[in-house]
Design a protein around this motif. Structure first.
Motif, PDB file in Angstrom:
ATOM      1  N   ASP A  80       0.848   3.342   7.574  1.00 44.08           N
ATOM      2  CA  ASP A  80      -0.275   2.531   6.699  1.00 44.08           C
ATOM      3  C   ASP A  80      -1.427   2.199   8.142  1.00 44.08           C
ATOM      4  O   ASP A  80      -0.998   1.173   8.702  1.00 44.08           O
ATOM      5  CB  ASP A  80       0.324   1.511   6.244  1.00 44.08           C
ATOM      6  CG  ASP A  80      -0.943   0.797   5.382  1.00 44.08           C
ATOM      7  OD1 ASP A  80      -2.004   0.991   5.428  1.00 44.08           O
ATOM      8  OD2 ASP A  80      -0.635   0.018   4.713  1.00 44.08           O
ATOM      9  N   GLU A  96      -0.454   4.739  -1.394  1.00 46.65           N
ATOM     10  CA  GLU A  96      -1.605   5.110  -0.781  1.00 46.65           C
ATOM     11  C   GLU A  96      -1.536   5.788   0.571  1.00 46.65           C
ATOM     12  O   GLU A  96      -2.436   6.374   1.043  1.00 46.65           O
ATOM     13  CB  GLU A  96      -2.391   3.730  -0.709  1.00 46.65           C
ATOM     14  CG  GLU A  96      -2.978   3.128  -2.022  1.00 46.65           C
ATOM     15  CD  GLU A  96      -3.721   1.796  -1.832  1.00 46.65           C
ATOM     16  OE1 GLU A  96      -4.580   1.713  -0.924  1.00 46.65           O
ATOM     17  OE2 GLU A  96      -3.483   0.876  -2.735  1.00 46.65           O
ATOM     18  N   HIS A  97      -0.542   5.130   1.327  1.00 44.50           N
ATOM     19  CA  HIS A  97      -0.602   5.872   2.631  1.00 44.50           C
ATOM     20  C   HIS A  97       0.528   7.159   2.693  1.00 44.50           C
ATOM     21  O   HIS A  97       1.069   7.546   1.732  1.00 44.50           O
ATOM     22  CB  HIS A  97       0.068   4.745   3.494  1.00 44.50           C
ATOM     23  CG  HIS A  97       1.497   4.367   3.486  1.00 44.50           C
ATOM     24  ND1 HIS A  97       2.599   4.996   3.294  1.00 44.50           N
ATOM     25  CD2 HIS A  97       1.579   2.951   2.958  1.00 44.50           C
ATOM     26  CE1 HIS A  97       3.526   4.143   3.168  1.00 44.50           C
ATOM     27  NE2 HIS A  97       3.135   3.071   2.884  1.00 44.50           N
ATOM     28  N   ARG A 145       1.008  -1.308  -0.015  1.00 39.83           N
ATOM     29  CA  ARG A 145       0.121   0.092   0.225  1.00 39.83           C
ATOM     30  C   ARG A 145       0.855   1.217  -0.058  1.00 39.83           C
ATOM     31  O   ARG A 145       0.385   2.326   0.489  1.00 39.83           O
ATOM     32  CB  ARG A 145      -1.063   0.029   1.354  1.00 39.83           C
ATOM     33  CG  ARG A 145      -2.079  -0.952   1.118  1.00 39.83           C
ATOM     34  CD  ARG A 145      -2.941  -1.115   2.431  1.00 39.83           C
ATOM     35  NE  ARG A 145      -3.030  -0.040   3.229  1.00 39.83           N
ATOM     36  CZ  ARG A 145      -3.938   0.918   2.765  1.00 39.83           C
ATOM     37  NH1 ARG A 145      -4.800   0.654   1.583  1.00 39.83           N
ATOM     38  NH2 ARG A 145      -4.101   2.183   3.456  1.00 39.83           N
TER      39      ARG A 145
END
Length: 751
Positions: free
Chosen positions: A106, A101-102, A98
């Motif tokens: 996260d 996305e973070h 991820r």
């Protein structure tokens, strides 16, 4: 709603909520304390904007090939464009899926860790650490605190990670991470790891190689492919599965890759191992002096271990490899013959005086003596056995030995020094300071001074020719006793009574290394003239003013000796051997450069140079170095001189070719131990074969055709005419009858 109110009135619920609130308050207090710097100052955004990483200094050969590094942490940075896409894919799929996305932490992964790993005890759930969190740890490390150390460090890393994400792009973060992350064998950064484990730049890593290195990040020692290849390969396959899971690889590709083995091409850049360790150690010593004279633009000094300097050297790594191989082939064989010649009476086993003297020189002995221990107590302490790695030509071994046992083991070993330079510049092309740097740190090229034996005769004969002595001047082989030097009588090896009335010209005398004639030539030309000529040629050492100088009793450094001989193939100009051509900072800016140091004026005439070169060619063709032609079948243009010192303590060979001058020495570090016999210890047997094998290997390698196929200059007709005479002549009838067989005379006095 009523049931909720009813539930809240229960005592255990109140206690649970109180505990939860307390935990939240506790974590909040710790977090704020960390944020305010109560547990150490946090890097600000300004600090993070100019992250400085300790970068290894790179040492390059003459063709800019990496041959070594100086570092505290082995790190070599790249830019993002240097990373192959499959490397990035493997990293993200395995370490932080991820990542894009973070914002550094996260939260989704943290919740997964909380519930799956902690509550449900699911070990396959993975960790919650992101690439950015790992980067924060890599950059700033972790500190020990009195309490809650792990929690405090985690909070620090999360704050730093968020600040990093606010400043840098995702690409920059990946670049910083891959340049700082630790890999196995104390290696930091993907470039260093790639070069160490696969001997190639990171930009050329294959899927298999990239995934192998990424796989080691989980546990660098546990998955070290050098130590645990099968385990590392299994972990690599896990990386492939992760890449398949997240769409970075197809099933067909994974199936294909899994069938292939990990193939390492390991090349350590550790200071003690790898190519040319003695050379790299000498370069390091020189750099320490050079960097003391240089300053950065801001006035700071350069740090050899942190500033990512690039040091360009003169070494030819290909030639160095051949030289090291040649040395190992010969010395391993010579060592065997050396030990066999002594048998059970070997001085390192049977001579108590040699052993005790060597023992008292050991640092550990001196430290015990300083503590006030008695001789018996010291010997008792040095007799304690422990597991120790010992050097052997047949392969190192680990044995349970004492310090005394170890000393006896190492006393027997012959060591060596060899230097090859480009005579036109002094550029060092090959450098052997000893047989193995891990066990024998003493450098016999730059640090050692040994008696040079008959190699010094080149200075004597060069002085004679330079001072007008004709090559066809004859000298008797007969012995002479010099009354003003304790009735010293030099003799010749392999003495034959039939030579009493035999006379050699200079060419025959030097090519056969006749001692009695060398001293007579020295007497004729004068000691002072020879010493003056040697200094002109680059010998800075104070030389003894006695007739034995002709036989090489002077102790001279091998590096200086090699530079002095360069003039014979460099227009009569000697050259100072040098190793560093330039130093660059990590941006590639030149901060220092060095030019060849060649004597400005000719140190002897063209005539002298050509005569001496022809005489030294005779040494190779028909004289003491003739085994180059007979045994080793070398057809190259070669001039040379062998050398052996008193009691066979040192063996030497000087090999001169048009574009390479090489000097080799072989002997024991302990001056009390020599070769058992001249047959084994003479320079033609102990030192010459290293040069011979070295040239055999160069002849077989087309890369060195420019050197191996080069030819000497054509001498003038006058030189050829002056050398055109009978090599020897015998005394006439009356001289043979009435001549004194044992002459006594005083040596020539100073002018």
């Amino acid at each position: 709603m009523n049931w909720i109110l009813s539930l809240l009135k229960k005592k255990w619920v109140k206690w649970f909520m109180l505990v939860c609130a307390s935990v939240i308050v506790f974590f909040t207090i710790i977090y704020i304390s960390v944020l305010l710097g109560f547990f150490g100052k946090l890097p600000t955004e300004a600090d993070l904007s100019s992250i400085k990483q300790a970068e290894a200094t790179q040492v390059l050969d003459k063709d800019s090939k990496l041959i070594g590094k100086y570092y505290i942490y082995d790190r070599q940075p790249l830019t993002f464009k240097d990373f192959p896409k499959h490397l990035i894919d493997a990293l993200i799929a395995t370490e932080d899926v991820r990542f894009y996305e973070h914002d550094g932490v996260d939260n989704v992964s943290l919740l997964r860790v909380l519930f799956k790993s902690i509550i449900l005890r699911d070990k396959s759930a993975g960790g919650g650490s992101t690439i950015t969190l790992q980067l924060a740890k890599n950059l700033f490390g972790r500190k020990k605190h009195a309490v809650f150390s792990m929690l405090i460090n985690k909070f620090k890393e999360s704050i730093i990670a968020k600040r990093i994400e606010a400043i840098y792009s995702k690409e920059d973060i990946l670049m910083l991470y891959l340049n700082t992350v630790p890999f196995p064998d104390n290696t930091y950064g993907i470039e260093s790891a790639s070069r160490k484990f696969f001997n190639k730049p990171a930009s050329t890593l294959t899927h298999l190689e990239a995934s192998t290195l990424v796989g080691t990040l989980k546990a660098t020692n546990y998955y070290n492919p050098r130590l645990y290849l099968e385990r590392s390969q299994s972990r690599r396959n896990v990386v492939f599965q992760q890449m398949l899971k997240y769409g970075y690889l197809s099933q067909d590709s994974v199936d294909l890759f899994k069938k292939q083995d990990v193939v390492l091409n390991y090349k350590s850049f550790h200071h003690d191992v790898g190519l040319a360790p003695y050379f790299r150690a000498e370069v390091k010593r020189e750099l320490a002096t050079i960097l003391d004279t240089l300053k950065k633009a801001n006035g700071d000094s350069y740090d050899l271990y942190r500033d990512g300097l690039i040091v360009h050297t003169t070494l030819d790594s290909g030639m160095q490899t051949l030289a090291e191989t040649a040395m190992k082939e010969h010395l391993s064989s010579l060592q065997k013959a050396h030990e066999k010649s002594y048998g059970k009476s070997a001085p390192w086993l049977a001579n108590k005086n040699i052993i005790q003297t060597a023992l008292r020189k050991l640092p550990v002995y001196k430290s015990y003596k300083k503590l006030g221990l008695t001789e018996a107590q010291i010997l008792d302490s040095l007799s304690v056995k422990r597991k120790t790695e010992l050097f052997r030509w047949t392969g190192n071994t680990i044995k349970n030995v004492s310090t005394i046992d170890s000393l006896k083991h190492y006393l027997k070993f012959l060591n060596t020094g060899m230097l090859s330079i480009e005579p036109q510049t002094g550029a060092i092309r090959a450098y052997l300071g000893g047989i193995d740097y891990r066990f024998f740190k003493y450098d016999h090229v730059s640090q050692s001074e040994r008696q040079v034996g008959s190699t010094f005769k080149l200075f004597v004969y060069t002085t004679a020719i330079e001072n007008g002595m004709k090559p066809c001047t004859y000298f008797s082989l007969s012995e002479v006793t010099y009354t003003d030097f304790d009735n010293w009588t030099p003799t010749n090896s392999g003495k034959d009574e039939d030579t009493e009335h035999l006379n050699y010209n200079l060419e025959t005398a030097l090519s056969n290394s006749v001692n009695t004639i060398a001293v007579k030539v020295l007497n004729k030309v004068g000691i002072e003239s020879v010493i003056e000529q040697a200094k002109k040629m680059g010998i800075s050492k104070d030389l003894p003013e006695k007739p034995s100088l002709a036989l090489g009793v002077a102790e001279i450094n091998l590096k200086e000796l090699t530079g002095a001989y360069a003039g014979y193939v460099n227009d009569s100009k000697s050259a100072k051997p040098y190793a560093i051509t330039k130093i660059e900072d990590k941006e590639g800016n030149i901060i220092a450069s060095f030019k060849p140091e060649v004597s400005k004026e000719k140190v002897y005439s063209d005539y002298t140079r050509q005569v001496m070169l022809k005489i030294m060619q005779s040494t190779v063709n028909t004289g003491t170095a003739s085994r180059l032609r007979t045994t080793y079948q070398l057809k190259n243009d070669i001039a040379g001189k062998t050398g052996t010192t008193q009691n066979n303590k040192d063996g030497w060979f000087v090999g001169i070719t048009p574009k390479l001058v090489t000097v080799t020495w072989v002997g024991n570090d302990n001056h009390s131990i020599g070769f058992k016999s001249t047959g084994i210890g003479q320079g033609a047997n102990s030192a010459l074969p290293i040069f011979a094998k070295f040239y055999q290997k160069m002849n077989a390698d087309a890369r060195f055709n420019n050197i191996t196929k080069s030819q000497f200059e054509t001498p003038t007709q006058k030189v050829l005419d002056d050398l055109d005479c009978n090599p020897e002549k015998r005394d006439g009838f009356f001289k043979r009858i009435f001549g004194n067989k044992k002459k006594k005379k005083a040596f020539k006095k100073k002018r």
